[in-house]
Write a protein that holds these residues in place. Sequence first.
Motif, short mmCIF file in Angstrom:
data_model
loop_
_atom_site.label_atom_id
_atom_site.label_comp_id
_atom_site.label_asym_id
_atom_site.label_seq_id
_atom_site.Cartn_x
_atom_site.Cartn_y
_atom_site.Cartn_z
N GLY A 401 60.07 -49.15 -15.61
CA GLY A 401 60.58 -49.95 -14.50
C GLY A 401 60.21 -51.40 -14.71
N PRO A 402 60.87 -52.32 -14.03
CA PRO A 402 60.56 -53.75 -14.20
C PRO A 402 59.11 -54.06 -13.82
CG PRO A 402 62.64 -53.45 -13.02
CD PRO A 402 61.99 -52.11 -13.09
N LEU A 403 58.52 -54.99 -14.54
CA LEU A 403 57.17 -55.44 -14.23
C LEU A 403 57.16 -56.44 -13.08
CD1 LEU A 403 55.78 -55.85 -17.86
CD2 LEU A 403 54.81 -54.36 -16.10
N GLY A 404 58.31 -57.03 -12.79
CA GLY A 404 58.40 -57.96 -11.68
C GLY A 404 58.06 -59.39 -12.04
N ILE A 405 58.33 -59.79 -13.28
CA ILE A 405 58.10 -61.18 -13.69
C ILE A 405 58.94 -62.12 -12.84
CG2 ILE A 405 59.91 -61.17 -15.46
CD1 ILE A 405 58.03 -62.89 -17.20
N ASP A 406 58.55 -63.39 -12.77
CA ASP A 406 59.27 -64.35 -11.95
C ASP A 406 60.52 -64.89 -12.65
OD1 ASP A 406 57.44 -65.45 -13.69
OD2 ASP A 406 56.63 -66.94 -12.30
N LEU A 407 61.36 -63.95 -13.03
CA LEU A 407 62.69 -64.21 -13.58
C LEU A 407 63.62 -63.13 -13.05
CD1 LEU A 407 61.91 -64.89 -17.37
CD2 LEU A 407 62.47 -66.60 -15.65
N TYR A 408 64.89 -63.50 -12.85
CA TYR A 408 65.86 -62.49 -12.43
C TYR A 408 66.41 -61.73 -13.64
CZ TYR A 408 65.82 -64.88 -7.91
OH TYR A 408 65.43 -65.42 -6.71
N TYR A 465 45.93 -54.74 -15.77
CA TYR A 465 46.73 -55.92 -16.08
C TYR A 465 47.08 -56.64 -14.79
CZ TYR A 465 50.94 -53.31 -14.58
OH TYR A 465 51.87 -52.60 -13.86
N TYR A 466 47.44 -57.90 -14.94
CA TYR A 466 48.06 -58.67 -13.86
C TYR A 466 49.52 -58.85 -14.22
CZ TYR A 466 43.45 -59.70 -11.97
OH TYR A 466 42.19 -59.57 -11.40
N PRO A 467 50.43 -58.65 -13.28
CA PRO A 467 51.86 -58.76 -13.62
C PRO A 467 52.17 -60.07 -14.33
CG PRO A 467 51.60 -57.87 -11.41
CD PRO A 467 50.22 -58.27 -11.86
N PRO A 468 52.87 -60.01 -15.44
CA PRO A 468 53.20 -61.23 -16.20
C PRO A 468 53.99 -62.22 -15.34
CG PRO A 468 53.70 -59.26 -17.48
CD PRO A 468 53.40 -58.81 -16.09
N HIS A 469 53.68 -63.50 -15.51
CA HIS A 469 54.38 -64.53 -14.74
C HIS A 469 54.41 -65.84 -15.52
CE1 HIS A 469 50.12 -64.37 -13.58
NE2 HIS A 469 50.18 -65.68 -13.36
N LEU A 470 55.38 -66.69 -15.15
CA LEU A 470 55.65 -67.93 -15.87
C LEU A 470 55.21 -69.19 -15.13
CD1 LEU A 470 59.16 -66.98 -17.25
CD2 LEU A 470 57.25 -67.75 -18.66
N ILE A 481 51.27 -69.42 -5.73
CA ILE A 481 52.18 -68.51 -6.43
C ILE A 481 52.19 -67.18 -5.69
CG2 ILE A 481 51.72 -69.67 -8.63
CD1 ILE A 481 50.10 -67.18 -9.45
N PRO A 482 53.24 -66.37 -5.86
CA PRO A 482 53.30 -65.10 -5.14
C PRO A 482 52.05 -64.24 -5.32
CG PRO A 482 55.41 -65.57 -6.16
CD PRO A 482 54.46 -66.63 -6.64
N GLN A 483 51.65 -63.59 -4.26
CA GLN A 483 50.41 -62.81 -4.25
C GLN A 483 50.41 -61.71 -5.31
OE1 GLN A 483 47.51 -63.18 -2.53
NE2 GLN A 483 46.73 -61.42 -3.69
N ARG A 484 51.56 -61.15 -5.60
CA ARG A 484 51.59 -60.01 -6.54
C ARG A 484 51.11 -60.41 -7.94
NH1 ARG A 484 57.22 -61.19 -6.37
NH2 ARG A 484 58.21 -61.41 -8.43
N PHE A 485 51.24 -61.70 -8.28
CA PHE A 485 50.79 -62.15 -9.60
C PHE A 485 49.27 -62.32 -9.64
CE2 PHE A 485 55.21 -64.14 -9.63
CZ PHE A 485 55.75 -63.06 -10.31
#
Length: 599
Positions: A401-408, A465-470, A481-485
Amino acid sequence: MNDQRPLIIIIAIVLVSVVLLTKLFLIQVADDSFLRRAERNAIQRVVDHPYRGLVYDRTGKIMVYNNPIFDLMVIPREFSVKDTARFCDLFQISKEQLIEAYTSARKYSAVKPSPLKKQISTTEFARIQDYLIDYPGLFVMTRAVRSYPQPSSANALGYIGEISARQLERDTLRYYRQGDYVGLSGIEGFYEPELRGIKGVKYRMVNVRGVDKGAFKNGEYDTASVAGHNLTSTIDLELQQYGEMLMAGKRGSVVAIEPKSGEVLAMISAPSYDPNILTGAKFGANYMELNQDESKPLFNRPIMAMYPPGSIFKIVQSLVGLQMGVLSPNTTYSCNRSLVACHNHPNPVNLFGAVKYSCNPYYHQAYRAMINREVSRSTFKDTEIGLNAWREYVVKFGLGGPLGIDLYNEKGGSIPSSNLYDRIYGPGRWKYSTIYSLSIGQGEMLVTPLQMANLAAIFANKGYYYPPHLVKAIDGDPNKIPQRFRTRMDVGVDAQHFDLIQDAMAEAIYGTAARAAINDITIAGKTGTAQNPQGEDHSVFIAFAPKDDPKIAIAVYVENAGWGGRAAASTASLMIEKYLRGEITRPALEEYVLAGKFM
């Protein structure tokens, strides 16, 4: 009888005069609606578009800034042209374009401004500004397009473009208007609410010829625009550019992550493009050219390309087996090549040796022990139960499933469950021999390069891990930044099980990935060769370093480049050295990767 007609006439005149004077008084003094209407006819409402927020890399280098441009706006009801040929020559627009733009503007609104010609450069504006007073209903609106000092990170940064009709319909806050620019992809799209800023409004007095006569009531009703928020990206621009250089002329992905934070240090999609070509007046033509390019430079491979993980998945199998109690460090299997093909190495092997030598038959037998645990007398039902139980462990590693990175548009890959095989073969008509290819990361299993880099981070962190983010900060504040990151994700495997696997991955570098070894830097890694039915196999490698205090986790996919120990491992090793040392001490390896002759 006296003639009273003169008196009646005088009275009538007086009465009419009184009525007229009263009406005039009401119009001019008591009722100011006519005054307001007159003022409105002489007032031009000009939207003051804010500058979008800037984007910096993690070291403070500017990645994206604003470049002013101008839109020539028209109010159809007020607009008139006596000499069309001269107008077209002055404003560098064809007659057909003029008619099309005017028709579109009038269809939108006869009294509201619409773009007649978009994205006029500063030079062109300087040439035409003196002619604007000759054409009522024309004025210029200042905008900004994005500019990029370095032709890098295009797929991560994304681009802006004119808002579509569908997006306008979904704009419940009614912030946007026809002709506005909006983030369409990448960081620009995901962080559109933060980057766009707040519009302002200016009210200007104009005469009947459209000449600006100054602010209405000294700007009493004006509101200033507010610039968008600035973003600090997680990207290390120098590392990003180096990775793009290494991947030039190739197809594939490189994703590097800081393990302890989930911050993406580099995200390379190859081939890519110069982000500057998707700005300005030629956006449409350039976009069409990129979209039709067979190499798919707009396709963001790190989050959208899905491949079989290949032998990389064996380290996940090892941990799942340990956590389930099916495997132990001493579990030993023979390298039985009648089960599945393998290469030469010591035989038999325990778990450490299975990781170090990437033994296929070992994982064929280990996976059977995880799946067929004799929960049911029916081998079909037993396999179904075992597969679903195994899958519950695997998806906690951020797979399936998607990791939820800050990209569409991030893809989630696939970790098959019993439902998939029921659809393919029918319930109760498949067993372990149907799914054994999953044991070595093949079959119906798919992952993205981002998921593989995150997997390397999990092994570096020994189970989380922490969800990958840019984006690491908004206006310099990391708490925005969003809490999930900032939320730690545990994979449900005891930390003690990772020690053996990390040690084996470090040893594997000197076996299947000798090119990746770096003096004085201990790398823990795993090679993979993902099968490709359409051509040469894909070269895959994941790693983290330094082993005992990881600063970088990385995944490299090089399409159609064969064995993972060549293209992918060499590229990853150079990226690790560049990040940790800031320089390359192995020019021969760099030349090997740049040449791209891996087969």
